[in-house]
Design a protein around this motif. Structure first.
Motif, PDB file in Angstrom:
ATOM      1  N   UNK A  11       0.918  -1.220   0.031  1.00  0.00           N
ATOM      2  CA  UNK A  11      -0.113   0.138   0.137  1.00  0.00           C
ATOM      3  C   UNK A  11       0.781   1.283   0.025  1.00  0.00           C
ATOM      4  N   UNK A  12       2.268   1.232  -0.342  1.00  0.00           N
ATOM      5  CA  UNK A  12       3.108   2.208  -0.453  1.00  0.00           C
ATOM      6  C   UNK A  12       3.088   2.720  -1.728  1.00  0.00           C
ATOM      7  N   UNK A  13       2.672   4.153  -1.663  1.00  0.00           N
ATOM      8  CA  UNK A  13       3.089   4.760  -3.090  1.00  0.00           C
ATOM      9  C   UNK A  13       4.035   5.952  -2.914  1.00  0.00           C
ATOM     10  N   UNK A  14       4.823   5.701  -3.972  1.00  0.00           N
ATOM     11  CA  UNK A  14       6.197   6.739  -4.187  1.00  0.00           C
ATOM     12  C   UNK A  14       6.596   6.986  -5.594  1.00  0.00           C
ATOM     13  N   UNK A  15       7.599   7.893  -5.814  1.00  0.00           N
ATOM     14  CA  UNK A  15       7.653   8.248  -7.168  1.00  0.00           C
ATOM     15  C   UNK A  15       8.412   7.009  -7.850  1.00  0.00           C
ATOM     16  N   UNK A  16       9.098   6.296  -6.925  1.00  0.00           N
ATOM     17  CA  UNK A  16       9.808   5.217  -7.509  1.00  0.00           C
ATOM     18  C   UNK A  16       9.018   4.292  -8.392  1.00  0.00           C
ATOM     19  N   UNK A  17       7.629   4.268  -8.228  1.00  0.00           N
ATOM     20  CA  UNK A  17       6.764   3.328  -8.989  1.00  0.00           C
ATOM     21  C   UNK A  17       7.015   3.725 -10.413  1.00  0.00           C
ATOM     22  N   UNK A  18       7.236   4.880 -10.801  1.00  0.00           N
ATOM     23  CA  UNK A  18       7.218   5.337 -12.319  1.00  0.00           C
ATOM     24  C   UNK A  18       8.643   4.576 -12.794  1.00  0.00           C
ATOM     25  N   UNK A  19       9.695   4.689 -12.161  1.00  0.00           N
ATOM     26  CA  UNK A  19      10.897   3.803 -12.558  1.00  0.00           C
ATOM     27  C   UNK A  19      10.735   2.621 -12.847  1.00  0.00           C
ATOM     28  N   UNK A  69      15.951  -0.227 -12.713  1.00  0.00           N
ATOM     29  CA  UNK A  69      14.748   0.163 -12.582  1.00  0.00           C
ATOM     30  C   UNK A  69      13.800  -0.929 -11.771  1.00  0.00           C
ATOM     31  N   UNK A  70      14.213  -2.218 -11.768  1.00  0.00           N
ATOM     32  CA  UNK A  70      13.735  -3.218 -11.106  1.00  0.00           C
ATOM     33  C   UNK A  70      14.229  -3.745  -9.858  1.00  0.00           C
ATOM     34  N   UNK A  71      14.913  -2.757  -9.052  1.00  0.00           N
ATOM     35  CA  UNK A  71      15.202  -3.271  -7.742  1.00  0.00           C
ATOM     36  C   UNK A  71      14.205  -3.075  -6.771  1.00  0.00           C
ATOM     37  N   UNK A  72      14.099  -4.162  -6.075  1.00  0.00           N
ATOM     38  CA  UNK A  72      13.094  -4.365  -5.093  1.00  0.00           C
ATOM     39  C   UNK A  72      12.769  -3.321  -4.052  1.00  0.00           C
ATOM     40  N   UNK A  73      13.839  -2.858  -3.532  1.00  0.00           N
ATOM     41  CA  UNK A  73      13.881  -1.933  -2.758  1.00  0.00           C
ATOM     42  C   UNK A  73      13.759  -0.464  -3.265  1.00  0.00           C
ATOM     43  N   UNK A  74      12.603   0.406  -2.979  1.00  0.00           N
ATOM     44  CA  UNK A  74      12.468   1.354  -3.877  1.00  0.00           C
ATOM     45  C   UNK A  74      13.297   2.655  -3.270  1.00  0.00           C
ATOM     46  N   UNK A  75      13.965   2.399  -2.130  1.00  0.00           N
ATOM     47  CA  UNK A  75      15.070   3.351  -1.702  1.00  0.00           C
ATOM     48  C   UNK A  75      16.335   3.189  -2.606  1.00  0.00           C
ATOM     49  N   UNK A  76      16.482   2.116  -3.012  1.00  0.00           N
ATOM     50  CA  UNK A  76      17.721   1.739  -3.634  1.00  0.00           C
ATOM     51  C   UNK A  76      17.582   1.755  -5.240  1.00  0.00           C
ATOM     52  N   UNK A  77      16.295   1.925  -5.722  1.00  0.00           N
ATOM     53  CA  UNK A  77      15.994   1.748  -6.999  1.00  0.00           C
ATOM     54  C   UNK A  77      16.686   2.989  -7.711  1.00  0.00           C
ATOM     55  N   UNK A  82      19.124   9.199 -11.892  1.00  0.00           N
ATOM     56  CA  UNK A  82      20.005   7.870 -12.048  1.00  0.00           C
ATOM     57  C   UNK A  82      19.696   7.340 -13.400  1.00  0.00           C
ATOM     58  N   UNK A  83      18.497   7.217 -13.591  1.00  0.00           N
ATOM     59  CA  UNK A  83      18.193   6.744 -14.955  1.00  0.00           C
ATOM     60  C   UNK A  83      18.693   7.249 -16.122  1.00  0.00           C
ATOM     61  N   UNK A  84      18.444   8.779 -15.853  1.00  0.00           N
ATOM     62  CA  UNK A  84      19.117   9.481 -17.057  1.00  0.00           C
ATOM     63  C   UNK A  84      20.489   9.468 -17.520  1.00  0.00           C
ATOM     64  N   UNK A  85      21.267   9.482 -16.032  1.00  0.00           N
ATOM     65  CA  UNK A  85      22.750   9.479 -16.141  1.00  0.00           C
ATOM     66  C   UNK A  85      23.007   8.226 -16.713  1.00  0.00           C
TER      67      UNK A  85
END
Length: 334
Positions: A11-19, A69-77, A82-85
């Protein structure tokens, strides 16, 4: 649900969802399927939380990006930055690789052009100019055995035998199965009258290429110089068997028959050599010698005359002609 990250199930929602979703989309675009694709919700959840996708279908170029992009831990994703770089880094590497490939292709074309020009110069007997171009080609690519081999041929043509040996040796170091390099190095050793080393090289060339008529012929010539006449005849005969149009092999076997005083066989081989190469003054001169020893002075005179016609500066033939003419006159008086 196939695009939802592990934290969605808590039930956690964060910007890491998009990645995460972006990673899923890239994976799907490259493979045609979702990385987690169970049609059962509970099993799909278990895959997303604890399983890793099959990356074997993904190129190395994209694997690192998708994995980030598919790291399980959203804090480390990967973050958006990072994606752009990482994408920029991959693109830079790819652009550099393309640039290097273009540069390498240009160098290869430059080398090919140099070698064509060098070969053309050597064929036209401009050996020094050819050597200069072979040297430039070696500077561009020091690992091409053929370039050393060709430069060795040019040095051999100039009589610079030590340099020729060095180049043939380098060609052999780069390609230990280079039969013609062994054969040609043997020729240079023969020119230096080091017949044992020559025979060793010819033998190696034959081991590498049992159908090398030139190596048999050259080894036969070396055996003749060492007065091992039967071996010489055997090798020249094998050379003729492999290449029936080798005037040189007939000539060399003729020389050996001459050393054995078998003048009829000697004449037969010289005659065949003349048939194959009618412009060789040496063969006419040698056949003239054979006729002379058989007391056939008119035939000897004819051959010496032909040799001089082909080579007006042939002093030996001129001397032989004078001797034969005197013998013919003396013989007629008797």
């Amino acid at each position: 649900m196939g695009y939802a990250p592990p934290e969605a199930y808590d039930g956690n929602i964060s910007s890491a969802w998009d990645i995460w979703s972006l990673g899923i989309i890239i994976y799907q675009s490259l493979t045609g399927k979702l990385p987690f694709n169970s049609d059962r919700p509970l099993q799909l959840m278990q895959e997303v939380i604890s399983s890793n996708p099959d990356y074997s279908l993904i190129s190395d170029y994209w694997q690192e990006i998708i994995k980030g992009c598919l790291i399980k831990d959203d804090k480390k994703r990967f973050s958006t930055q990072d994606f752009g770089n990482k994408l920029r880094e991959k693109l830079d590497i790819k652009i550099n690789n393309i640039s290097n490939n273009i540069k390498n292709l240009k160098e290869e074309k430059d080398i090919d052009l140099l070698l064509k020009q060098a070969n053309s110069l050597r064929e036209s007997k401009q050996y020094r100019e050819a050597i200069n171009l072979y040297t430039k080609a070696i500077e561009l690519n020091p690992n091409n055995p053929t370039t050393y081999y060709n430069r060795g041929n040019a040095y051999n043509n100039l009589g610079e035998y030590e340099k020729a040996i060095a180049d043939y040796t380098k060609a052999i170091q780069l390609d230990p199965n280079y039969a013609t390099a062994y054969n040609n190095r043997g020729v240079v050793y023969g020119n230096l009258k080091d017949y044992i080393k020559a025979i060793i090289d010819y033998t190696k060339a034959i081991q590498l290429d049992p159908n090398c008529a030139s190596a048999y012929n050259n080894r036969g010539s070396a055996y003749n110089d060492l007065k091992e006449y039967q071996r010489a005849i055997s090798d020249c005969t094998k050379a003729i068997e492999l290449n029936p149009n080798s005037a040189t092999a007939y000539y060399n076997r003729g020389l050996t028959y001459g050393n054995l005083k078998e003048h009829e066989k000697e004449i037969a081989d010289y005659t065949k050599a003349i048939e194959l190469n009618p412009n060789d003054a040496n063969v006419y001169n040698n056949r003239g010698d054979s006729y002379y020893w058989l007391n056939e002075y008119d035939k000897a005179i004819s051959d010496y005359t032909k040799a001089i016609e082909l080579n007006p500066n042939f002093k030996l033939a001129k001397n032989n002609l004078k001797i034969a003419e005197k013998k013919a006159i003396k013989n007629k008086k008797v």
